[in-house]
Design a protein around this motif. Structure first.
Motif, PDB file in Angstrom:
ATOM      1  N   HIS A  34       1.966  20.737 -13.005  1.00 31.98           N
ATOM      2  CA  HIS A  34       3.336  20.558 -12.527  1.00 31.98           C
ATOM      3  C   HIS A  34       4.289  20.671 -13.717  1.00 31.98           C
ATOM      4  CE1 HIS A  34       2.263  19.334  -8.450  1.00 31.98           C
ATOM      5  NE2 HIS A  34       1.281  18.617  -8.978  1.00 31.98           N
ATOM      6  N   ALA A  35       5.225  21.609 -13.634  1.00 31.72           N
ATOM      7  CA  ALA A  35       6.065  21.906 -14.797  1.00 31.72           C
ATOM      8  C   ALA A  35       7.546  21.867 -14.439  1.00 31.72           C
ATOM      9  CB  ALA A  35       5.709  23.282 -15.368  1.00 31.72           C
ATOM     10  N   GLY A  36       8.342  21.586 -15.435  1.00 39.68           N
ATOM     11  CA  GLY A  36       9.787  21.561 -15.253  1.00 39.68           C
ATOM     12  C   GLY A  36      10.481  21.691 -16.590  1.00 39.68           C
ATOM     13  N   TYR A  37      11.782  21.925 -16.537  1.00 36.82           N
ATOM     14  CA  TYR A  37      12.544  22.046 -17.778  1.00 36.82           C
ATOM     15  C   TYR A  37      13.859  21.303 -17.651  1.00 36.82           C
ATOM     16  CZ  TYR A  37      15.422  25.609 -15.423  1.00 36.82           C
ATOM     17  OH  TYR A  37      16.254  26.264 -14.559  1.00 36.82           O
ATOM     18  N   GLY A  38      14.455  21.045 -18.793  1.00 37.13           N
ATOM     19  CA  GLY A  38      15.781  20.455 -18.850  1.00 37.13           C
ATOM     20  C   GLY A  38      16.591  21.144 -19.924  1.00 37.13           C
ATOM     21  N   ALA A  39      17.879  21.296 -19.686  1.00 37.72           N
ATOM     22  CA  ALA A  39      18.754  21.940 -20.666  1.00 37.72           C
ATOM     23  C   ALA A  39      20.143  21.340 -20.560  1.00 37.72           C
ATOM     24  CB  ALA A  39      18.807  23.451 -20.429  1.00 37.72           C
ATOM     25  N   LEU A  40      20.834  21.324 -21.674  1.00 38.05           N
ATOM     26  CA  LEU A  40      22.201  20.811 -21.688  1.00 38.05           C
ATOM     27  C   LEU A  40      22.996  21.539 -22.756  1.00 38.05           C
ATOM     28  CD1 LEU A  40      22.690  18.670 -24.349  1.00 38.05           C
ATOM     29  CD2 LEU A  40      20.896  17.496 -23.073  1.00 38.05           C
ATOM     30  N   VAL A  41      24.308  21.475 -22.606  1.00 42.26           N
ATOM     31  CA  VAL A  41      25.217  22.047 -23.601  1.00 42.26           C
ATOM     32  C   VAL A  41      26.086  20.914 -24.129  1.00 42.26           C
ATOM     33  CG1 VAL A  41      27.037  23.715 -24.074  1.00 42.26           C
ATOM     34  CG2 VAL A  41      25.235  24.275 -22.427  1.00 42.26           C
ATOM     35  N   ARG A  42      26.191  20.857 -25.443  1.00 43.68           N
ATOM     36  CA  ARG A  42      26.921  19.773 -26.098  1.00 43.68           C
ATOM     37  C   ARG A  42      28.068  20.347 -26.942  1.00 43.68           C
ATOM     38  NH1 ARG A  42      24.882  14.646 -26.866  1.00 43.68           N
ATOM     39  NH2 ARG A  42      22.721  15.328 -26.546  1.00 43.68           N
ATOM     40  N   ASP A  43      29.173  19.629 -26.968  1.00 46.44           N
ATOM     41  CA  ASP A  43      30.286  19.976 -27.856  1.00 46.44           C
ATOM     42  C   ASP A  43      29.924  19.498 -29.261  1.00 46.44           C
ATOM     43  OD1 ASP A  43      32.664  19.931 -29.401  1.00 46.44           O
ATOM     44  OD2 ASP A  43      33.893  19.757 -27.603  1.00 46.44           O
ATOM     45  N   PRO A  44      29.814  20.406 -30.239  1.00 45.70           N
ATOM     46  CA  PRO A  44      29.372  19.985 -31.571  1.00 45.70           C
ATOM     47  C   PRO A  44      30.361  19.079 -32.291  1.00 45.70           C
ATOM     48  CG  PRO A  44      30.086  22.266 -31.619  1.00 45.70           C
ATOM     49  CD  PRO A  44      30.070  21.856 -30.178  1.00 45.70           C
ATOM     50  N   ASP A  45      31.624  19.128 -31.900  1.00 42.24           N
ATOM     51  CA  ASP A  45      32.636  18.314 -32.576  1.00 42.24           C
ATOM     52  C   ASP A  45      32.658  16.877 -32.066  1.00 42.24           C
ATOM     53  OD1 ASP A  45      33.512  20.469 -34.172  1.00 42.24           O
ATOM     54  OD2 ASP A  45      34.762  21.207 -32.526  1.00 42.24           O
ATOM     55  N   THR A  46      32.461  16.698 -30.772  1.00 41.37           N
ATOM     56  CA  THR A  46      32.532  15.358 -30.188  1.00 41.37           C
ATOM     57  C   THR A  46      31.161  14.790 -29.839  1.00 41.37           C
ATOM     58  OG1 THR A  46      32.729  16.188 -27.915  1.00 41.37           O
ATOM     59  CG2 THR A  46      34.766  15.960 -29.198  1.00 41.37           C
ATOM     60  N   ARG A  48      29.802  15.285 -27.079  1.00 39.47           N
ATOM     61  CA  ARG A  48      29.815  15.055 -25.632  1.00 39.47           C
ATOM     62  C   ARG A  48      29.002  16.125 -24.913  1.00 39.47           C
ATOM     63  NH1 ARG A  48      33.356  16.418 -21.287  1.00 39.47           N
ATOM     64  NH2 ARG A  48      34.598  17.680 -22.725  1.00 39.47           N
ATOM     65  N   ILE A  49      28.210  15.699 -23.919  1.00 39.80           N
ATOM     66  CA  ILE A  49      27.468  16.646 -23.090  1.00 39.80           C
ATOM     67  C   ILE A  49      28.435  17.270 -22.090  1.00 39.80           C
ATOM     68  CG2 ILE A  49      25.650  16.910 -21.365  1.00 39.80           C
ATOM     69  CD1 ILE A  49      24.126  14.667 -22.732  1.00 39.80           C
ATOM     70  N   LEU A  50      28.556  18.590 -22.129  1.00 36.85           N
ATOM     71  CA  LEU A  50      29.487  19.301 -21.259  1.00 36.85           C
ATOM     72  C   LEU A  50      28.870  19.615 -19.903  1.00 36.85           C
ATOM     73  CD1 LEU A  50      30.911  21.793 -23.926  1.00 36.85           C
ATOM     74  CD2 LEU A  50      31.832  19.566 -23.231  1.00 36.85           C
ATOM     75  N   VAL A  51      27.586  19.929 -19.892  1.00 39.84           N
ATOM     76  CA  VAL A  51      26.897  20.261 -18.644  1.00 39.84           C
ATOM     77  C   VAL A  51      25.402  20.106 -18.879  1.00 39.84           C
ATOM     78  CG1 VAL A  51      26.752  22.726 -19.207  1.00 39.84           C
ATOM     79  CG2 VAL A  51      26.666  22.004 -16.813  1.00 39.84           C
ATOM     80  N   GLU A  52      24.666  19.758 -17.840  1.00 39.98           N
ATOM     81  CA  GLU A  52      23.220  19.656 -17.956  1.00 39.98           C
ATOM     82  C   GLU A  52      22.567  20.159 -16.675  1.00 39.98           C
ATOM     83  OE1 GLU A  52      22.542  14.968 -16.683  1.00 39.98           O
ATOM     84  OE2 GLU A  52      22.659  15.481 -18.810  1.00 39.98           O
ATOM     85  N   LYS A  53      21.319  20.578 -16.816  1.00 38.37           N
ATOM     86  CA  LYS A  53      20.594  21.132 -15.675  1.00 38.37           C
ATOM     87  C   LYS A  53      19.108  20.877 -15.861  1.00 38.37           C
ATOM     88  CE  LYS A  53      19.713  25.496 -13.201  1.00 38.37           C
ATOM     89  NZ  LYS A  53      19.997  26.957 -13.174  1.00 38.37           N
ATOM     90  N   ALA A  54      18.402  20.702 -14.755  1.00 40.72           N
ATOM     91  CA  ALA A  54      16.950  20.552 -14.788  1.00 40.72           C
ATOM     92  C   ALA A  54      16.385  21.222 -13.546  1.00 40.72           C
ATOM     93  CB  ALA A  54      16.553  19.080 -14.831  1.00 40.72           C
ATOM     94  N   ALA A  55      15.151  21.682 -13.637  1.00 35.78           N
ATOM     95  CA  ALA A  55      14.525  22.339 -12.486  1.00 35.78           C
ATOM     96  C   ALA A  55      13.013  22.229 -12.570  1.00 35.78           C
ATOM     97  CB  ALA A  55      14.943  23.803 -12.403  1.00 35.78           C
ATOM     98  N   TYR A  56      12.407  22.066 -11.421  1.00 36.92           N
ATOM     99  CA  TYR A  56      10.953  22.085 -11.276  1.00 36.92           C
ATOM    100  C   TYR A  56      10.539  23.531 -11.043  1.00 36.92           C
ATOM    101  CZ  TYR A  56       6.377  21.187  -9.092  1.00 36.92           C
ATOM    102  OH  TYR A  56       5.045  21.177  -8.770  1.00 36.92           O
ATOM    103  N   ILE A  57       9.517  24.014 -11.753  1.00 38.89           N
ATOM    104  CA  ILE A  57       9.144  25.430 -11.644  1.00 38.89           C
ATOM    105  C   ILE A  57       7.725  25.617 -11.114  1.00 38.89           C
ATOM    106  CG2 ILE A  57      10.770  26.178 -13.410  1.00 38.89           C
ATOM    107  CD1 ILE A  57       8.468  26.263 -15.414  1.00 38.89           C
ATOM    108  N   GLY A  58       7.160  24.567 -10.510  1.00 40.45           N
ATOM    109  CA  GLY A  58       5.825  24.693  -9.942  1.00 40.45           C
ATOM    110  C   GLY A  58       4.752  24.566 -11.008  1.00 40.45           C
TER     111      GLY A  58
END
Length: 306
Positions: A34-46, A48-58
């Motif tokens: 069972h596998a999945g991933y997570g990813a996010l984008v961060r503002d390098p100056d602050t 702060r996490i701008l957006v995040e996503k995760a998904a199960y890929i089977g």
């Protein structure tokens, strides 16, 4: 001259950060499993996490999940600012070295994913950095949330969305993860090849599949818990002595008594010596069936019948 990475859409949106940080991770419970991933984008100056996503890929391998997380993170960054300079941080040495061009990509599935990642953004604007797992906690959390959700048969939801859904607890709460549980174990060795032949062999027999390898190390296990064997210039030129103060040995659940006996017999061909032979298999007490083994470097393991 035609530039394949130039696009009418690669214009920096107003107020969009010119620099972005992508953090990504992937995991597989079973590898493959069972596998999945997570990813996010961060503002390098602050920070702060701008957006995040995760998904199960089977069912997939750990490395495929890691690459899938990278692709997703780059796609998230492109949505924010397709013209941004992006710095990717991952705890997968394999992905970082391969995407940086220092290691070859031999596996067909990973070649496809690596090519996909290079098409998301201009590779000239993307840099890569390996970071320890403890510095990749947010992406690790997301990948575990994705696997938890997939194994529970539900879709992953961001924490904020999950918390506002009446009557539904966050998906991550479905599988408690106590803070005190071991994350990983790192064993330093003067001879990595010999350690792989003895300890690596034993770990695989105990259900710790080989995960990743790099110049001075290799890991076995899964994202839930893994063991690292590592060598290199920082390892002191001294013998390991288990009787000194500190960690004495590692003890593993090894299955039935018959399983313990079989492993103990086979271990001799892989660099292990049976300790306390005169008291085996009850060296730990009359109710404790176990085999105590030591390899050439002096590392001791205990195989416990359960």
């Amino acid at each position: 001259m035609f530039d394949p990475y130039e696009s009418d859409h690669d214009q920096q949106p107003a107020d969009a950060p010119a620099r972005l940080i992508v953090e990504a991770d992937g995991g597989s419970r079973g590898n493959p499993g069972h596998a999945g991933y997570g990813a996010l984008v961060r503002d390098p100056d602050t920070g702060r996490i701008l957006v995040e996503k995760a998904a199960y890929i089977g069912k997939a391998s750990n490395n495929v999940a890691e690459y899938s997380g990278l692709v997703s993170g780059l796609e998230l960054a492109r949505e924010i600012n397709p013209a941004a300079s992006v710095h990717v941080k991952m705890d997968s040495k394999l992905v970082v070295e391969q995407m940086s061009g220092r290691w070859q990509i031999k596996h067909a599935d990973m070649r496809v994913l690596a090519a996909k990642a290079r098409k998301v953004l201009d590779p000239r604007r993307v840099t890569y950095e390996w970071i320890p797992r403890e510095r990749n906690k947010d992406a690790d959390r997301l990948s575990n949330e994705a696997m938890d959700a997939g194994m529970a048969g539900v879709d992953w939801k961001p924490r904020a969305a999950a918390a506002t859904t009446a009557g539904e607890p966050p998906v991550a709460a479905a599988v408690p993860r106590p803070a005190g549980r071991l994350h990983h174990l790192e064993v330093w060795t003067r001879d990595l090849t010999a350690a792989e032949a003895s300890l690596g062999w034993l770990l695989e027999r105990l259900g710790f599949p080989r995960m990743e390898s790099w110049k001075d190390g290799v890991s076995y296990g899964s994202d839930d818990f893994y063991v690292v064997l590592e060598s290199g210039p920082d390892v002191a030129d001294a013998s390991h002595e288990r009787r000194r103060p500190g960690v004495n040995h590692l003890a593993f659940r090894a299955g039935s008594r018959a399983d313990v006996d079989l492993l103990a017999r086979r271990a001799g061909s892989h660099g292990w010596t049976l300790l306390f032979a005169g008291r085996h298999p009850f060296a730990g007490g009359p109710e404790h069936y176990a085999a105590y083994l030591e390899n050439a470097e002096g590392f001791e393991v205990e195989l416990v019948a359960v």
